[in-house]
Structures are given as C-alpha cells and as structure tokens.
Write an enzyme that holds these catalytic residues in place. Structure first.
Site: not given
Length: 338
Positions: A22, A103
C-alpha cells in the site's frame, strides 16, 4: 498442440514477485521495477472491490503495458462484488487477480476482509469460485499462516485446501501470523515470528499445488534458498528500499542477463517514462519517490536522496532535478569501465 489454460500458472510465473504494498507499488513504481527485472511478477497495491466497481477506475487500475506480467490485488469478501471487480480488472488487461487474505490494517478489519478472512476459508473459496467463473484469468490468494489465537497448523491447511479446491491457481503465504488485536499493521510485519517450515510442509503435502512464500526475504540468495522447496518467493520492503537488489533476479533465478547494468542505467531508462508522465500532468515527486533507495553505500547517495526529496515536490519540477541529483553520486569505476 494443446492450448495452455489461461486460468492456470506455471512455477516460472510465480518464481519471483514483488509484493503488493500500500502506498508504494503504484504504477510508477512498477514501471521502474520492470526496468530492473524482465521476469519479476509485479503486483498492484490492494484495491477494494467496492472502489473498483464504484470509484475512478482509470486512476485506480490504469497501468503501462511495459509492466506485464502484472497482477491486481483485490480486497473484499462479497463473492458477487469480487466477481464484478475481477471482470473490470480483466477488461483492463491484468494477468492475474490476487485476493488479499493477509492485510492486518484497521481498514480491512472494519471491512471484514484481508487477514480477517483467515477465519472463514469457506467464504474465501466462494469468492475464488465466483471470480473464476467471471474471468479467464488466474485467480490467486495471498494469506497469513493464521490470525490471533488460531493454530497455524490448522488454519493454514484449511485455507489452502479450501481455495485450491475452488480453483485458485496459486497460494502465496506470508509466513507470519497476523495479530488483529494488540499489534499495529507495522508491528505485524516484524513482531510475529516467521515460520518458513510450516509453508514448506504445506507444499510437501500438496506437491501439485503452486505455493510461494513471503515475509523476511531480503536478498535474492534468500529467495533462491526458498525455491529449493517452494515454487515462488515474494519480496516486499527490501525490493522497495533497495531496488537494485532486483538486478540480481533475472541472472540468479532465471539464468538471464539483467536488463540494465546498474542503478545509473536504470534511472536513464526511466527518463522517457517520466518525461511522458510529466507531459500528462503527473508530478515529478510522484515518480522519483520510488528512486530514493538507489545507490546504497555509494558516495553522494545521501545528497541524491536529499536533492530529490527537496526539489522534486516543487511545482514545475522536471527531469533536470533528476539529472542534478544523479550528478551528486559517484559512479563506481567498474561501472564506468563497463
């Protein structure tokens, strides 16, 4: 001759990849990484299914043709939404759809996807089956070995068997637990201990499945060691913070020459891309921020970073900023001779 199944992958396809990260592995980062390795499989940042369906698609999904092979990582847990997002991604030309089941951020906890999905292999399998039915692309999964108080010896095989039965083309395992309670996302990348052995056993017990490993790999040599027992090695932060490590991927893991000899040549090769994106209105800093890890240990590397960090964000900054920054770095004599 039989036609290869476009929904399947080979061991060579997953042999080495750069992890989805990210805020880091955006389209500019991926183009630069492709300059350093022809063979690495590249992944987008995670994009949620809802954003793909309802958001600004070109901004979220657009990529340059030079990035191939490139996979889009999806976040989500609703099978119908995953299928719809996969169809959109397929139309953009991605080579693979990867479902995020690892995640640990607050965002994914609130959305009931990412690492939370380790608790519901059946739901993940439904999502894989829905995407498989929707697109003629390989659909893969990236997961942890477990979350919170789960026993990895039970959680990981349960996830693997569910998704493989549903048609997942490969499973990439971040060889750490994710602690959704008590650890931050940053701590989840380092604090839970690595367990490479459980991933090796998973592969040994499922020899026909394509299984790759992620977590704690910082060198190409470490990847090569993992590839003696597994099909794939995925590197994250090490490839971003020291991108020149990628120059060793093609020679060491694929027996092919590196595309460019060093970071200096890589920057020069990146110049035409940056010029094109600048003309399209992209800020220089959006591209050069991915170059800050170049030239570790060389005289002038600190000045390279400082010059880019201070000058590239300024309005109207152009390629002269990159050239000026490059002039600070002393190129090794061996590199000059080559």
């Amino acid at each position: 001759m039989p036609v290869a199944d476009p929904t399947m992958l080979t061991p060579a396809d997953i042999r080495f990849s750069v992890a989805p990260m990210m805020d880091w592995t955006d389209r500019h980062c991926r183009v630069f990484h492709r300059i350093l390795s022809r063979r690495a499989r590249l992944y987008t940042e995670m994009v949620t299914a809802g954003a793909v369906i309802h958001g600004p698609r070109d901004r979220l999904l657009g990529f340059d043709a030079v990035e191939h092979p490139v996979a889009m990582q999806l976040g989500g847990s609703v099978p119908a939404d995953l299928a719809a997002a996969a169809r959109i991604a397929a139309d953009y030309g991605y080579d693979e759809i990867n479902l995020n089941c690892g995640c640990p951020s607050d965002r994914v906890k609130n959305g009931s996807f990412g690492a939370c999905l380790m608790r519901d292999p059946a739901l993940v399998a439904e999502g894989i089956a829905a995407m498989r039915a929707a697109v003629p692309l390989p659909v893969t999964v990236k997961c942890r070995i477990g979350v919170d108080d789960q026993d990895p010896e039970e959680a990981l095989p349960a996830m693997a068997d569910a998704v493989l039965a549903a048609g997942a083309a490969a499973l990439i395992v971040h060889a750490r637990k994710a602690w959704l309670q008590g650890l931050s996302p940053k701590q989840n990348r380092d604090v839970p201990p690595l367990d490479y052995s459980i991933v090796a056993r998973l592969k040994a017990e499922r020899p026909q499945a394509l299984i790759g490993i992620n977590g704690g790999l910082t060198t190409v040599a470490a990847c090569a060691e993992q590839l003696t027992v597994l099909d794939g090695a995925m590197v994250g932060r090490a490839a971003y913070h020291d991108p020149e490590m990628l120059l060793g991927v093609d020679p060491t893991l694929f027996g092919e020459p590196a595309p460019v000899p060093d970071g200096f040549a890589a920057v020069e090769a990146f110049m035409p891309y940056m010029a094109g994106r600048l003309a399209a209105g992209v800020r220089l800093h959006d591209m050069t921020r991915h170059l800050l890890g170049l030239f570790p240990g060389l005289p002038g590397a600190r000045l390279w970073r400082r010059h880019l960090a201070t000058e590239a964000p300024k309005p109207g900054a152009g390629l002269e900023v990159v050239r000026d920054a490059l002039a600070h770095v002393t190129r090794p004599a061996a590199s000059l001779a080559a």
